[in-house]
Write a protein that holds these residues in place. Sequence first.
Motif, mmCIF file in Angstrom:
data_model
loop_
_atom_site.group_PDB
_atom_site.id
_atom_site.type_symbol
_atom_site.label_atom_id
_atom_site.label_comp_id
_atom_site.label_asym_id
_atom_site.label_seq_id
_atom_site.Cartn_x
_atom_site.Cartn_y
_atom_site.Cartn_z
ATOM 1 N N ALA A 156 -73.558 65.847 85.773
ATOM 2 C CA ALA A 156 -73.391 64.448 86.173
ATOM 3 C C ALA A 156 -74.732 63.796 86.507
ATOM 4 N N GLU A 188 -83.585 67.923 92.313
ATOM 5 C CA GLU A 188 -82.787 69.114 91.974
ATOM 6 C C GLU A 188 -83.332 70.294 92.763
ATOM 7 N N ARG A 203 -82.585 73.590 92.413
ATOM 8 C CA ARG A 203 -82.856 74.875 91.752
ATOM 9 C C ARG A 203 -84.329 74.958 91.381
ATOM 10 N N CYS A 208 -70.385 78.399 83.264
ATOM 11 C CA CYS A 208 -69.414 79.399 82.799
ATOM 12 C C CYS A 208 -69.276 79.309 81.285
ATOM 13 N N ILE A 259 -82.091 68.402 99.059
ATOM 14 C CA ILE A 259 -81.870 67.287 99.984
ATOM 15 C C ILE A 259 -80.790 67.757 100.948
ATOM 16 N N SER A 284 -75.044 72.257 98.323
ATOM 17 C CA SER A 284 -75.637 73.160 99.322
ATOM 18 C C SER A 284 -75.004 72.900 100.698
ATOM 19 N N GLN A 334 -68.298 66.420 89.643
ATOM 20 C CA GLN A 334 -67.127 67.155 90.115
ATOM 21 C C GLN A 334 -66.847 66.904 91.596
ATOM 22 N N GLY A 386 -64.394 69.673 85.255
ATOM 23 C CA GLY A 386 -64.887 70.006 83.915
ATOM 24 C C GLY A 386 -66.259 69.424 83.620
ATOM 25 N N TYR A 387 -66.940 70.069 82.686
ATOM 26 C CA TYR A 387 -68.294 69.639 82.305
ATOM 27 C C TYR A 387 -68.296 68.183 81.821
#
Length: 476
Positions: free
Chosen positions: A12, A31, A33, A51, A122, A142, A347, A353-354
């Motif tokens: 998203a 982001e 990660r 997934c 954040i 998070s 989500q 869903g993607y």
Amino acid sequence: YSPIHVIGGGLAGSEAAWQIAQAGIPVILHEMRGVRGTDAHQGESLAELVCSNSFRSDDATANAVGVIHAEMRLAGSLIMACADRHKVPAGSALAVDRDGFAEAVTAELEAHPLVTIVREEISGLPPQDWDNTIIATGPLTSPALAASIQAETGEDALAFFDAIAPILHRDSINMDICWYQSRYDKVGPGGNGKDYINCPMDEAQYHAFIDALIAGDTVGFKEWEGTPYFDGCLPIEIMAERGRETLRHGPMKPMGLTNAHNPTVKAYAVVQLRQDNALGTLYNMVGFQTKLKYGTQADIFRMIPGLENAEFARLGGLHRNTYIDSPRLLDPSLRLKSRPSVRFAGQITGCEGYVESASIGLLTGRFASAERKGEPVSLPPATTALGSLLSHITGGHLSTDEEPGKRSFQPMNINFGLFPELAPGSIVRPEGLKRFRGKDKTIMKRQLMAQRALTDCAAWLGVPAPVFAQVEADGD
Ligand code: FAD
């Protein structure tokens, strides 16, 4: 323009950032990660698929997922463009090379002159000087940010663990066997004592069903799913294991119900279905949260009298899922009512869903950009897949008040049950067709809904409408 901030570079957030940059507005994408991981993501690319590698059906002629793909392409979606570029053979589905796809999304955003990517977590709601922010942190938001959202929105507003019961299409239920009735004919607000659909079972059918539940394959919990079951929302197969009669005294109790087709014979057990959307096209199975495998679920639930041909809009499941009670908390353009400088996407808004997550990112990006430019925010028509999903999220669902304190808003994939019905008389037997069965009507209905959606979406976006083949019904 001053920048718009997007928190979360998943499906998203990446799409939202792209839409904003393409609208000529600078965007800062935060982001985590690279600094902090999640329990499901493996790498650091933006838009990582956690997934499966499938975006599901790409058939825009008669499949709601295919329709939303097509609408997103019309709207210049980055996620769809990268998916198309990295597709792998998968029949009529759109599946992608996951690394190629995520690397392409990352490269496009890194190369865009208006996009700045910052690798940081954040951990609270955005500071006041971020006057236009999108939170797209997904089902694995998070914990620190989740706690701040919870503090802002109220105690029960954020679900951390999710039990889902299956949802099915009303027109696939056999009403020659089932009947409408509320337990003890109780009339709720706005109801008429006939709010539920009931599926009766005799003793032999009940025991065969319990045997099947106990024998059914279940999905193993991943480590990160190690949360205990909620009290009062045990999976049905666990209830069945605890005792053969447990379900008959729980969600399948027959009390207060009289079979309209056979009033003199008392059902041994009853499965109740509750209306799930305002349109009344979808019904959920009351108390039927389950972690049976998808194939097993469909087979077992079709043993229920009246559901032999049931078509499921969504199967049940138990998994961690952070999402907000959007219909209560968000306005029609996905702004937090209590803090309109913040929008939500993906989500976390209660889509599933993607593709759906990316599509809500697309809408949120467009809404935030329009606002930044001082232009009116234009919502997609309700007849489009984008509009149907948006209206599910922002209030199109049915609010049930028979269970005080229990929220009825459940995450949902896109499906035709969310689309408004066609105008009466739209489905007509094609000339020269000998037989025109229920199946033919369903196919025609889907085709007409798909064409209406794409025509209206193109008009909304101001792009040329796609050309369609004539609707078909094979009739043999
Ligand atoms: P995400 O893609 O998860 O993106 C959210 C991003 O926000 C992540 O990159 C995360 O690192 C970042 N983030 C989180 N918190 C912070 C923070 N505080 N600060 C900065 N960044 C933050 N859907 C399918 O269609 N098919 C599937 O097979 C499928 N499998 C799934 C499996 C699992 C385990 C889960 C949890 C979900 C699955 N889903 C699947 C559902 C859903 O489609 C995906 O979760 C999808 O990625 C959601 O998109 P999103 O953009 O909302 O969230």
